[in-house]
Scaffold this motif. Structure first.
Motif, mmCIF file in Angstrom:
data_model
loop_
_atom_site.group_PDB
_atom_site.id
_atom_site.type_symbol
_atom_site.label_atom_id
_atom_site.label_comp_id
_atom_site.label_asym_id
_atom_site.label_seq_id
_atom_site.Cartn_x
_atom_site.Cartn_y
_atom_site.Cartn_z
ATOM 1 N N SER A 1 6.050 -14.283 -39.432
ATOM 2 C CA SER A 1 7.421 -14.762 -39.289
ATOM 3 C C SER A 1 8.417 -13.796 -39.934
ATOM 4 C CB SER A 1 7.544 -16.153 -39.918
ATOM 5 O OG SER A 1 8.868 -16.595 -39.882
ATOM 6 N N GLU A 2 8.093 -13.340 -41.128
ATOM 7 C CA GLU A 2 8.971 -12.392 -41.825
ATOM 8 C C GLU A 2 9.044 -11.059 -41.089
ATOM 9 O OE1 GLU A 2 8.387 -13.790 -46.461
ATOM 10 O OE2 GLU A 2 6.780 -12.631 -45.490
ATOM 11 N N ILE A 3 7.909 -10.632 -40.554
ATOM 12 C CA ILE A 3 7.889 -9.370 -39.795
ATOM 13 C C ILE A 3 8.776 -9.496 -38.569
ATOM 14 C CG2 ILE A 3 6.461 -7.762 -38.469
ATOM 15 C CD1 ILE A 3 4.103 -8.575 -40.348
ATOM 16 N N SER A 4 8.655 -10.609 -37.864
ATOM 17 C CA SER A 4 9.462 -10.798 -36.650
ATOM 18 C C SER A 4 10.949 -10.788 -36.974
ATOM 19 C CB SER A 4 9.062 -12.079 -35.919
ATOM 20 O OG SER A 4 9.447 -13.224 -36.633
ATOM 21 N N ASP A 5 11.310 -11.387 -38.091
ATOM 22 C CA ASP A 5 12.718 -11.361 -38.513
ATOM 23 C C ASP A 5 13.182 -9.945 -38.814
ATOM 24 O OD1 ASP A 5 12.899 -14.117 -38.285
ATOM 25 O OD2 ASP A 5 12.626 -14.492 -40.433
ATOM 26 N N ARG A 6 12.343 -9.169 -39.477
ATOM 27 C CA ARG A 6 12.723 -7.810 -39.876
ATOM 28 C C ARG A 6 12.864 -6.851 -38.700
ATOM 29 N NH1 ARG A 6 12.661 -5.632 -45.090
ATOM 30 N NH2 ARG A 6 12.457 -7.283 -46.585
ATOM 31 N N ILE A 7 11.973 -6.998 -37.708
ATOM 32 C CA ILE A 7 12.006 -6.034 -36.604
ATOM 33 C C ILE A 7 12.693 -6.578 -35.354
ATOM 34 C CG2 ILE A 7 9.945 -4.853 -37.448
ATOM 35 C CD1 ILE A 7 8.382 -6.154 -35.150
ATOM 36 N N GLY A 8 13.112 -7.831 -35.407
ATOM 37 C CA GLY A 8 13.849 -8.405 -34.291
ATOM 38 C C GLY A 8 13.006 -8.707 -33.064
ATOM 39 N N LYS A 9 11.745 -9.036 -33.283
ATOM 40 C CA LYS A 9 10.849 -9.397 -32.184
ATOM 41 C C LYS A 9 10.399 -10.840 -32.363
ATOM 42 C CE LYS A 9 10.423 -5.385 -30.076
ATOM 43 N NZ LYS A 9 10.707 -5.166 -28.679
ATOM 44 N N ASP A 10 9.940 -11.424 -31.277
ATOM 45 C CA ASP A 10 9.436 -12.784 -31.293
ATOM 46 C C ASP A 10 8.184 -12.862 -32.174
ATOM 47 O OD1 ASP A 10 9.510 -15.524 -30.021
ATOM 48 O OD2 ASP A 10 7.488 -14.866 -29.459
ATOM 49 N N GLU A 11 8.038 -13.952 -32.908
ATOM 50 C CA GLU A 11 6.887 -14.121 -33.789
ATOM 51 C C GLU A 11 5.570 -14.082 -33.008
ATOM 52 O OE1 GLU A 11 5.081 -17.179 -37.147
ATOM 53 O OE2 GLU A 11 7.143 -17.448 -36.459
ATOM 54 N N ARG A 12 5.581 -14.598 -31.803
ATOM 55 C CA ARG A 12 4.369 -14.567 -30.978
ATOM 56 C C ARG A 12 3.972 -13.129 -30.647
ATOM 57 N NH1 ARG A 12 1.460 -18.216 -27.674
ATOM 58 N NH2 ARG A 12 0.517 -17.159 -25.905
ATOM 59 N N SER A 13 4.946 -12.279 -30.413
ATOM 60 C CA SER A 13 4.670 -10.866 -30.151
ATOM 61 C C SER A 13 4.030 -10.202 -31.362
ATOM 62 C CB SER A 13 5.977 -10.143 -29.779
ATOM 63 O OG SER A 13 5.776 -8.766 -29.669
ATOM 64 N N VAL A 14 4.528 -10.531 -32.542
ATOM 65 C CA VAL A 14 3.972 -9.995 -33.785
ATOM 66 C C VAL A 14 2.547 -10.503 -33.982
ATOM 67 C CG1 VAL A 14 4.178 -10.012 -36.307
ATOM 68 C CG2 VAL A 14 6.216 -9.687 -34.892
ATOM 69 N N SER A 15 2.321 -11.788 -33.756
ATOM 70 C CA SER A 15 0.978 -12.356 -33.901
ATOM 71 C C SER A 15 0.001 -11.723 -32.910
ATOM 72 C CB SER A 15 1.015 -13.867 -33.703
ATOM 73 O OG SER A 15 1.755 -14.467 -34.745
ATOM 74 N N ASN A 16 0.454 -11.505 -31.683
ATOM 75 C CA ASN A 16 -0.396 -10.841 -30.686
ATOM 76 C C ASN A 16 -0.732 -9.421 -31.115
ATOM 77 O OD1 ASN A 16 -0.499 -13.063 -29.007
ATOM 78 N ND2 ASN A 16 1.206 -12.386 -27.734
ATOM 79 N N ALA A 17 0.238 -8.712 -31.670
ATOM 80 C CA ALA A 17 -0.003 -7.347 -32.147
ATOM 81 C C ALA A 17 -1.025 -7.355 -33.284
ATOM 82 C CB ALA A 17 1.304 -6.698 -32.599
ATOM 83 N N LEU A 18 -0.911 -8.313 -34.192
ATOM 84 C CA LEU A 18 -1.882 -8.415 -35.289
ATOM 85 C C LEU A 18 -3.282 -8.693 -34.749
ATOM 86 C CD1 LEU A 18 0.204 -10.377 -37.943
ATOM 87 C CD2 LEU A 18 -0.721 -8.052 -38.181
ATOM 88 N N PHE A 19 -3.378 -9.504 -33.715
ATOM 89 C CA PHE A 19 -4.668 -9.786 -33.087
ATOM 90 C C PHE A 19 -5.258 -8.499 -32.493
ATOM 91 C CE2 PHE A 19 -7.262 -11.055 -29.449
ATOM 92 C CZ PHE A 19 -8.152 -11.921 -30.061
ATOM 93 N N ARG A 20 -4.435 -7.718 -31.801
ATOM 94 C CA ARG A 20 -4.897 -6.444 -31.224
ATOM 95 C C ARG A 20 -5.322 -5.470 -32.320
ATOM 96 N NH1 ARG A 20 -0.235 -7.105 -28.303
ATOM 97 N NH2 ARG A 20 0.784 -5.386 -29.406
#
Length: 85
Positions: A54-73
């Motif tokens: 959630s904090e990452i998504s706020d910092r980079i301006g991307k959706d939290e789901r996109s960040v979670s998907n990236a972490l999964f990859r």
């Protein structure tokens, strides 16, 4: 007798192990750098620094789901990298 007991190696201070570990780390970093996209490297940087998705998504301006998907990859790529070693 005491002569039969092998001496314990202090891997934290033994120059051989320090150099070997440094070389392994460099190979790992190089390989990881080639495997991850710029976006994934950005996500990983923040995640290692202790930020939540959630904090990452706020910092980079991307959706939290996109960040979670990236972490999964990223996890999948790390598993493959570590498994191949």
């Amino acid at each position: 007798s005491e002569d039969d007991i092998p001496e314990t190696v202090d891997v934290d201070n033994d120059p051989y192990y320090l150099v070997a570990n440094q070389e392994d780390l460099e190979v790992f970093r190089y390989t990881l750098n080639r495997l991850l996209s710029v976006y994934e490297k950005t996500i990983l940087h923040y995640y290692i620094a202790g930020f939540s998705p959630s904090e990452i998504s706020d910092r980079i301006g991307k959706d939290e789901r996109s960040v979670s998907n990236a972490l999964f990859r990223i996890r999948g790529k790390l598993k493959c990298l570590l498994h191949d070693r």
